[in-house]
Motif scaffolding. Structure first.
Motif, PDB file in Angstrom:
ATOM      1  N   GLY A 202       0.819  -1.215   0.000  1.00  0.00           N
ATOM      2  CA  GLY A 202       0.000   0.000   0.000  1.00  0.00           C
ATOM      3  C   GLY A 202       0.848   1.258   0.000  1.00  0.00           C
ATOM      4  O   GLY A 202       2.062   1.231  -0.248  1.00  0.00           O
ATOM      5  N   THR A 203       0.181   2.362   0.320  1.00  0.00           N
ATOM      6  CA  THR A 203       0.832   3.672   0.282  1.00  0.00           C
ATOM      7  C   THR A 203       1.006   4.295   1.664  1.00  0.00           C
ATOM      8  O   THR A 203       1.552   5.386   1.771  1.00  0.00           O
ATOM      9  CB  THR A 203       0.008   4.642  -0.592  1.00  0.00           C
ATOM     10  OG1 THR A 203      -1.310   4.746  -0.039  1.00  0.00           O
ATOM     11  CG2 THR A 203      -0.074   4.161  -2.030  1.00  0.00           C
ATOM     12  N   GLU A 204       0.526   3.620   2.707  1.00  0.00           N
ATOM     13  CA  GLU A 204       0.652   4.124   4.076  1.00  0.00           C
ATOM     14  C   GLU A 204       1.129   2.980   4.979  1.00  0.00           C
ATOM     15  O   GLU A 204       1.013   1.805   4.618  1.00  0.00           O
ATOM     16  CB  GLU A 204      -0.696   4.652   4.575  1.00  0.00           C
ATOM     17  CG  GLU A 204      -1.180   5.878   3.811  1.00  0.00           C
ATOM     18  CD  GLU A 204      -2.537   6.368   4.283  1.00  0.00           C
ATOM     19  OE1 GLU A 204      -3.016   5.921   5.353  1.00  0.00           O
ATOM     20  OE2 GLU A 204      -3.136   7.176   3.558  1.00  0.00           O
ATOM     21  N   PRO A 205       1.646   3.289   6.180  1.00  0.00           N
ATOM     22  CA  PRO A 205       2.122   2.239   7.077  1.00  0.00           C
ATOM     23  C   PRO A 205       1.030   1.220   7.424  1.00  0.00           C
ATOM     24  O   PRO A 205      -0.128   1.572   7.631  1.00  0.00           O
ATOM     25  CB  PRO A 205       2.564   3.001   8.329  1.00  0.00           C
ATOM     26  CG  PRO A 205       2.911   4.358   7.818  1.00  0.00           C
ATOM     27  CD  PRO A 205       1.921   4.631   6.709  1.00  0.00           C
ATOM     28  N   LEU A 206       1.436  -0.041   7.464  1.00  0.00           N
ATOM     29  CA  LEU A 206       0.562  -1.161   7.817  1.00  0.00           C
ATOM     30  C   LEU A 206       0.783  -1.493   9.281  1.00  0.00           C
ATOM     31  O   LEU A 206       1.928  -1.634   9.717  1.00  0.00           O
ATOM     32  CB  LEU A 206       0.905  -2.379   6.950  1.00  0.00           C
ATOM     33  CG  LEU A 206       0.264  -3.705   7.313  1.00  0.00           C
ATOM     34  CD1 LEU A 206      -1.249  -3.667   7.092  1.00  0.00           C
ATOM     35  CD2 LEU A 206       0.891  -4.832   6.498  1.00  0.00           C
ATOM     36  N   ILE A 207      -0.307  -1.605  10.035  1.00  0.00           N
ATOM     37  CA  ILE A 207      -0.215  -1.926  11.461  1.00  0.00           C
ATOM     38  C   ILE A 207      -1.065  -3.167  11.731  1.00  0.00           C
ATOM     39  O   ILE A 207      -2.279  -3.153  11.530  1.00  0.00           O
ATOM     40  CB  ILE A 207      -0.696  -0.749  12.334  1.00  0.00           C
ATOM     41  CG1 ILE A 207       0.156   0.485  12.065  1.00  0.00           C
ATOM     42  CG2 ILE A 207      -0.665  -1.133  13.809  1.00  0.00           C
ATOM     43  CD1 ILE A 207      -0.401   1.763  12.642  1.00  0.00           C
ATOM     44  N   LEU A 208      -0.408  -4.241  12.188  1.00  0.00           N
ATOM     45  CA  LEU A 208      -1.132  -5.450  12.591  1.00  0.00           C
ATOM     46  C   LEU A 208      -1.512  -5.288  14.053  1.00  0.00           C
ATOM     47  O   LEU A 208      -0.643  -5.211  14.919  1.00  0.00           O
ATOM     48  CB  LEU A 208      -0.261  -6.696  12.413  1.00  0.00           C
ATOM     49  CG  LEU A 208       0.328  -6.952  11.020  1.00  0.00           C
ATOM     50  CD1 LEU A 208       1.044  -8.288  10.987  1.00  0.00           C
ATOM     51  CD2 LEU A 208      -0.727  -6.887   9.946  1.00  0.00           C
ATOM     52  N   SER A 209      -2.799  -5.198  14.329  1.00  0.00           N
ATOM     53  CA  SER A 209      -3.253  -4.969  15.705  1.00  0.00           C
ATOM     54  C   SER A 209      -3.497  -6.274  16.458  1.00  0.00           C
ATOM     55  O   SER A 209      -3.432  -6.294  17.682  1.00  0.00           O
ATOM     56  CB  SER A 209      -4.519  -4.112  15.725  1.00  0.00           C
ATOM     57  OG  SER A 209      -5.533  -4.708  14.944  1.00  0.00           O
ATOM     58  N   ASN A 210      -3.767  -7.367  15.729  1.00  0.00           N
ATOM     59  CA  ASN A 210      -4.005  -8.649  16.387  1.00  0.00           C
ATOM     60  C   ASN A 210      -3.890  -9.766  15.356  1.00  0.00           C
ATOM     61  O   ASN A 210      -4.152  -9.552  14.169  1.00  0.00           O
ATOM     62  CB  ASN A 210      -5.388  -8.680  17.041  1.00  0.00           C
ATOM     63  CG  ASN A 210      -5.546  -9.802  18.044  1.00  0.00           C
ATOM     64  OD1 ASN A 210      -4.590 -10.462  18.425  1.00  0.00           O
ATOM     65  ND2 ASN A 210      -6.770 -10.017  18.488  1.00  0.00           N
ATOM     66  N   VAL A 211      -3.525 -10.946  15.830  1.00  0.00           N
ATOM     67  CA  VAL A 211      -3.542 -12.144  15.000  1.00  0.00           C
ATOM     68  C   VAL A 211      -4.242 -13.214  15.828  1.00  0.00           C
ATOM     69  O   VAL A 211      -3.799 -13.543  16.918  1.00  0.00           O
ATOM     70  CB  VAL A 211      -2.118 -12.584  14.587  1.00  0.00           C
ATOM     71  CG1 VAL A 211      -2.176 -13.878  13.791  1.00  0.00           C
ATOM     72  CG2 VAL A 211      -1.430 -11.489  13.768  1.00  0.00           C
ATOM     73  N   GLN A 212      -5.355 -13.718  15.305  1.00  0.00           N
ATOM     74  CA  GLN A 212      -6.194 -14.655  16.041  1.00  0.00           C
ATOM     75  C   GLN A 212      -6.099 -16.046  15.424  1.00  0.00           C
ATOM     76  O   GLN A 212      -6.020 -16.184  14.207  1.00  0.00           O
ATOM     77  CB  GLN A 212      -7.646 -14.184  16.002  1.00  0.00           C
ATOM     78  CG  GLN A 212      -7.824 -12.784  16.557  1.00  0.00           C
ATOM     79  CD  GLN A 212      -9.172 -12.174  16.198  1.00  0.00           C
ATOM     80  OE1 GLN A 212      -9.820 -12.575  15.250  1.00  0.00           O
ATOM     81  NE2 GLN A 212      -9.586 -11.186  16.978  1.00  0.00           N
ATOM     82  N   THR A 213      -6.129 -17.065  16.294  1.00  0.00           N
ATOM     83  CA  THR A 213      -6.090 -18.444  15.834  1.00  0.00           C
ATOM     84  C   THR A 213      -7.363 -19.168  16.248  1.00  0.00           C
ATOM     85  O   THR A 213      -8.109 -18.694  17.101  1.00  0.00           O
ATOM     86  CB  THR A 213      -4.860 -19.174  16.415  1.00  0.00           C
ATOM     87  OG1 THR A 213      -4.953 -19.162  17.843  1.00  0.00           O
ATOM     88  CG2 THR A 213      -3.567 -18.499  15.981  1.00  0.00           C
ATOM     89  N   THR A 214      -7.585 -20.323  15.633  1.00  0.00           N
ATOM     90  CA  THR A 214      -8.817 -21.066  15.904  1.00  0.00           C
ATOM     91  C   THR A 214      -8.721 -21.940  17.144  1.00  0.00           C
ATOM     92  O   THR A 214      -9.729 -22.443  17.612  1.00  0.00           O
ATOM     93  CB  THR A 214      -9.200 -21.943  14.689  1.00  0.00           C
ATOM     94  OG1 THR A 214      -8.074 -22.747  14.326  1.00  0.00           O
ATOM     95  CG2 THR A 214      -9.618 -21.088  13.517  1.00  0.00           C
ATOM     96  N   CYS A 215      -7.501 -22.155  17.666  1.00  0.00           N
ATOM     97  CA  CYS A 215      -7.382 -22.920  18.912  1.00  0.00           C
ATOM     98  C   CYS A 215      -6.037 -22.626  19.568  1.00  0.00           C
ATOM     99  O   CYS A 215      -5.132 -22.097  18.940  1.00  0.00           O
ATOM    100  CB  CYS A 215      -7.590 -24.416  18.673  1.00  0.00           C
ATOM    101  SG  CYS A 215      -6.134 -25.399  18.346  1.00  0.00           S
ATOM    102  N   GLY A 216      -5.904 -23.004  20.831  1.00  0.00           N
ATOM    103  CA  GLY A 216      -4.690 -22.750  21.593  1.00  0.00           C
ATOM    104  C   GLY A 216      -3.492 -23.553  21.131  1.00  0.00           C
ATOM    105  O   GLY A 216      -2.363 -23.272  21.527  1.00  0.00           O
ATOM    106  N   CYS A 217      -3.703 -24.524  20.267  1.00  0.00           N
ATOM    107  CA  CYS A 217      -2.602 -25.336  19.744  1.00  0.00           C
ATOM    108  C   CYS A 217      -1.782 -24.585  18.699  1.00  0.00           C
ATOM    109  O   CYS A 217      -0.707 -25.024  18.302  1.00  0.00           O
ATOM    110  CB  CYS A 217      -3.136 -26.631  19.140  1.00  0.00           C
ATOM    111  SG  CYS A 217      -4.270 -26.366  17.767  1.00  0.00           S
ATOM    112  N   THR A 218      -2.290 -23.442  18.260  1.00  0.00           N
ATOM    113  CA  THR A 218      -1.633 -22.647  17.228  1.00  0.00           C
ATOM    114  C   THR A 218      -1.247 -21.301  17.832  1.00  0.00           C
ATOM    115  O   THR A 218      -2.097 -20.586  18.345  1.00  0.00           O
ATOM    116  CB  THR A 218      -2.579 -22.442  16.027  1.00  0.00           C
ATOM    117  OG1 THR A 218      -3.087 -23.718  15.624  1.00  0.00           O
ATOM    118  CG2 THR A 218      -1.878 -21.786  14.874  1.00  0.00           C
ATOM    119  N   ALA A 219       0.049 -20.973  17.757  1.00  0.00           N
ATOM    120  CA  ALA A 219       0.556 -19.746  18.370  1.00  0.00           C
ATOM    121  C   ALA A 219       1.218 -18.852  17.322  1.00  0.00           C
ATOM    122  O   ALA A 219       2.190 -19.254  16.694  1.00  0.00           O
ATOM    123  CB  ALA A 219       1.555 -20.082  19.470  1.00  0.00           C
ATOM    124  N   PRO A 220       0.694 -17.636  17.136  1.00  0.00           N
ATOM    125  CA  PRO A 220       1.284 -16.721  16.166  1.00  0.00           C
ATOM    126  C   PRO A 220       2.270 -15.743  16.816  1.00  0.00           C
ATOM    127  O   PRO A 220       2.175 -15.438  18.002  1.00  0.00           O
ATOM    128  CB  PRO A 220       0.068 -15.960  15.644  1.00  0.00           C
ATOM    129  CG  PRO A 220      -0.842 -15.888  16.835  1.00  0.00           C
ATOM    130  CD  PRO A 220      -0.606 -17.173  17.595  1.00  0.00           C
TER     131      PRO A 220
END
Length: 132
Positions: free
Chosen positions: A58-76
């Motif tokens: 894009g043309t402006e800064p990208l900010i990731l505010s959250n990353v969600q998973t479908t279960c606790g077995c997956t950690a981002p």
């Protein structure tokens, strides 16, 4: 004369609409090199990891505010600082297969300032541990 006025109005209306469309493309944008990764067969209890590489196209800064998973077995793990236009970054996803069996399909949802959520996915087939 009326015909000329109509043509001029139509011409300007089209140009204004095109300019508004171009303006709506301004802002951050996230583009992943890949949106899905298949680990293939793994053994129950294995912990596997994959890195999803992405770019702010894009043309402006990208900010990731959250990353969600479908279960606790997956950690981002994701960058907390803004990603400038043209810069690349990484989203690391770890999957712990303890207690899992069979085909696993985990969706990871990326919440950011682009206005809509994006997703990536990991897939694997968890085989039982061999008994000794």
């Amino acid at each position: 004369m009326k015909k000329l006025a109509f043509i001029l109005v139509a011409f300007f209306a089209v140009n204004i609409a095109m300019a508004q469309t171009a303006d709506s493309k301004n802002g951050p944008e996230i583009t992943f090199a890949e949106t899905e990764h298949d680990f293939g067969d793994i053994t129950q209890g294995d912990v596997v990891e994959h890195i999803f590489k992405f770019e702010n196209t894009g043309t402006e800064p990208l900010i990731l505010s959250n990353v969600q998973t479908t279960c606790g077995c997956t950690a981002p793990s994701w960058p907390r600082e803004p990603i400038a236009p043209g810069e690349t970054a990484e989203l690391t996803v770890k999957f712990n297969s303890r207690g899992k069996m069979g085909r696993q399909n985990k969706v990871i949802t990326i919440v950011s300032n682009i206005g809509e959520n994006r997703t990536v996915k990991i897939i694997t087939n968890v085989l039982p541990k061999e008994s000794k």
